[in-house]
Design an enzyme around this catalytic site. Structure first.
Site, PDB file in Angstrom:
ATOM      1  CG  HIS A 260      -9.840  -7.034   7.567  1.00 46.13           C
ATOM      2  ND1 HIS A 260      -8.665  -7.246   8.233  1.00 46.13           N
ATOM      3  CD2 HIS A 260      -9.589  -7.348   6.266  1.00 46.13           C
ATOM      4  CE1 HIS A 260      -7.746  -7.693   7.391  1.00 46.13           C
ATOM      5  NE2 HIS A 260      -8.273  -7.750   6.189  1.00 46.13           N
TER       6      HIS A 260
ATOM      7  CD  GLU B   9      -1.864  -2.367   1.400  1.00 46.84           C
ATOM      8  OE1 GLU B   9      -0.735  -2.629   1.876  1.00 46.84           O
ATOM      9  OE2 GLU B   9      -2.745  -3.223   1.216  1.00 46.84           O
TER      10      GLU B   9
END
Lengths: 323, 334
Positions: A128, A60
């Protein structure tokens, strides 16, 4: 007008801008061949090819950093981060590069990068299922959009893709299938314009993203009992448009903020402070906040649902404020 | 390790050689004046001096085209000056003045001039390496023959963004050049105490990126290494890696007591001073004389003095500058 899903509205904005502007391209994990983990980019790889819909490694920091560099180099990148949880791996790029560059170098060059990423949950457990919009909204130099409807999603993304500034575009995984009316032609939703989604006189509900739907559902039930809630959708968290909120509070004298984030230091804290400053004398009750229970998100479904604000909580909170 | 061949003719003309020397001398004199101003309290914050490493910036920039993109670390004065930024605006930036290259908003660690494709000094170690991947990708995407260079120190090779960037640069085959200044210390930590491998080129091989190890105190070797790397990257051979072995004569920053190394070590390394070495080479090959050097030293002394004078007499930014440049102006849609 056509009935469209939030997912397709976003895809339409991407497709329109990619057709219009050769500089627009998409990069991210599984955005190409796979078609996007949440299927937002499905079909775009077939339509635009490898050059403009680019799969990346699971990395990322370089996804966002390279997108910023590509923006400096004259392109209009869209970096997709699979979920906002993974934006933490790239947060240095967002905080120290994207949001600082224009100011730090004395306005010499800008950074028109769009970072698309969904918040959300769904038995995904603690790492998450988070909402970090307040972190990003705290940064001068970064536009933070968080649309709740297909109409706003498309219009705000179109604005983001034309913007000369970095935009954190936060979608919601559980809104992708939600449908709504979307105009056929091109349109834009500007940054920094909160939207009154339902008019009312008794209480002001300030919200955004998925909690907009929870709030509207609660408002519909409250109306059956004669309580008219005004529901205001912030749509962009920076720039933040408080005018409709302040106007509304002057009328209703009560405000409730509904967010999916943890309440402490969340967006609601900012809204409360601004209401306290600009509409203090109009308040008939303390401003209330509803948000996620302050625990890491549990996996077990009943526990997960308990951790999130629901329609019944909004209804109860409003009734308590009005009583 | 690559060095310019010593027995052959020196691969430089008199004009080029004197220009390289002038740039190295200018960087050094500029920084000595900055150091002085810092100790007088006229420059604040951090000041990371480049003294001893000038051959890398001068050589590397000489090996690039004017439109190649450069991002570098916070020890950025040398690159800015080698890239042609006016010393006046550079010094004014150190003073936080309105006439600074970034209007006084960036300071020592954040020089930039996009007109010279110098996209800035960045102060989060390793944080700018991904930017070069993106700049290189932009060149590839637009089918332009530019390369993008990321410059950083040995310390940055231990951070994740270095590895993410090298990997994706190779996977995407972008025209990127990775230039690592191995000056033996990441702040005060010696390479062997921080890096699992002592030679930075080893790390490039892990990503299948061609790597060259160069004497960073040899300006011509640096130029040649950069020219070769740029040529390869420009013709589609993907990212290229250069490790420049060097040594920083001063502390990490002005506030560094340098407990991590001995005075003897520093003095020993100063014998490899890139400026002195290059002067000897020029004399040895009869390309220049002591008179030329005296002239250049006078010249850079004057330029540095003018830069200080300019910085000192320039105004501080208007208070309105505090609020400007947070967001770029938006164009109307359509």
């Amino acid at each position: 007008m056509a009935e469209k899903s939030y997912r397709d509205a976003i895809k339409d904005a991407l497709r329109e801008e990619m057709k219009r502007d050769e500089r627009v391209f998409i990069m991210g994990e599984e955005v190409g061949v796979w078609g996007g983990t949440y299927a937002v980019t499905r079909g775009l790889h077939d339509e635009f090819g490898d050059k403009r819909v680019r799969d990346t490694p699971i990395a990322e920091a370089v996804i966002v950093g390279a997108a910023i560099g590509a923006a400096m180099g004259g392109l209009r990148p869209v970096a997709e981060l699979m979920t906002i949880n993974f934006s933490l791996v790239a947060i240095d790029q967002i905080v120290n590069n994207a949001s600082k560059m224009y100011y730090m170098f004395g306005g010499q060059f800008n950074c028109p990068v769009v970072i698309r990423t969904p918040a959300g949950w769904g038995q995904l457990a603690a790492t998450h299922s988070q909402s970090f919009e307040a972190w990003y909204a705290s940064l001068p130099g970064l536009i933070v959009a968080m649309p709740g409807t297909p109409y706003d999603a498309k219009g705000l993304l179109k604005s983001a893709l034309r913007s000369n500034n970095p935009v954190m575009f936060i979608e919601h995984a559980r809104l992708y299938g939600v449908t709504g009316q979307v105009p056929d032609g091109e349109y834009f939703v500007p940054f920094g314009k909160s939207d009154v989604k339902r008019a009312g006189k008794d209480v002001t509900i300030v919200t955004y993203s998925r909690m907009l739907h929870v709030s509207l559902a609660a408002a519909a039930k409250l109306a059956q009992e004669g309580i008219e809630a005004e529901v205001i959708d912030l749509r962009t968290l920076r720039p933040l448009d408080m005018n409709p909120v302040i106007e509304s509070v002057k009328k209703t004298h009560r405000a409730l903020i509904v967010e999916e984030d943890w309440v402490s230091c969340g967006m609601g804290a900012e809204i409360v402070a601004r209401i306290a400053k600009d509409a203090f004398d109009y308040l008939d009750a303390p401003v209330e906040r509803l948000g996620a229970i302050e625990v890491p998100m549990p996996y077990s479904k009943p526990l997960e649902l308990m951790a999130l604000p629901e329609e019944k909580h909004v209804i109860a909170a409003v009734k308590q404020m009005i009583a | 390790m690559q060095t310019a061949p010593r027995d052959a003719q020196l691969p430089v003309t008199r004009e080029q050689g004197l220009e390289f020397l002038r740039q190295m001398l200018l960087i050094r004199r500029f920084e000595e004046r900055a150091e002085q101003a810092y100790t007088e309290g006229k420059i604040g914050g951090f000041l990371h001096l480049y003294i001893g490493e000038e051959a890398i910036a001068v050589g590397a920039m000489a090996g690039l085209n004017a439109d190649d993109d450069v991002v570098t670390h916070y020890r950025d004065h040398g690159y800015a000056l080698a890239r042609g930024i006016d010393p006046k605006n550079a010094m004014a930036e150190l003073y936080g003045k309105a006439t600074g290259i970034c209007k006084g908003k960036g300071g020592s660690m954040h020089f930039a001039d996009p007109k010279k494709h110098f996209w800035g000094g960045y102060a989060i170690v390793g944080g700018h390496i991904p930017l070069a991947v993106g700049l290189a990708f932009a060149a590839q995407y637009q089918n332009q023959p530019r390369v993008a260079v990321a410059i950083f120190g040995d310390g940055a090779t231990n951070i994740g963004m270095f590895h993410e960037s090298l990997n994706m640069a190779k996977v995407w085959n972008v025209p990127m050049i990775i230039l690592v200044e191995n000056n033996q210390y990441g702040m005060g930590t010696a390479v062997h105490r921080a890096s699992a491998v002592p030679d930075m080129v080893t790390k490039a091989l892990g990503y299948n990126i061609p790597a060259a190890q160069v004497d960073g105190n040899d300006v011509l070797a640096m130029r040649d290494a950069m020219m070769v790397a740029a040529l390869k990257a420009r013709r589609g051979e993907g990212p290229q890696f250069i490790e420049a072995k060097t040594y920083r004569f001063r502390g990490h920053s002005m506030g560094d007591p340098q407990r991590y190394r001995t005075k003897e070590e520093v003095e020993k390394m100063k014998a490899r001073d890139p400026i002195v070495r290059f002067e000897l080479q020029l004399v040895e090959h009869e390309l220049a004389t002591q008179d030329d050097f005296a002239f250049l030293r006078n010249d850079v002394d004057r330029v540095a003095s003018e830069a200080v004078e300019f910085a000192e007499t320039s105004p501080f930014p208007d208070p309105s500058e505090l609020y400007s440049d947070v967001f770029a102006p938006e164009a109307s849609n359509g």
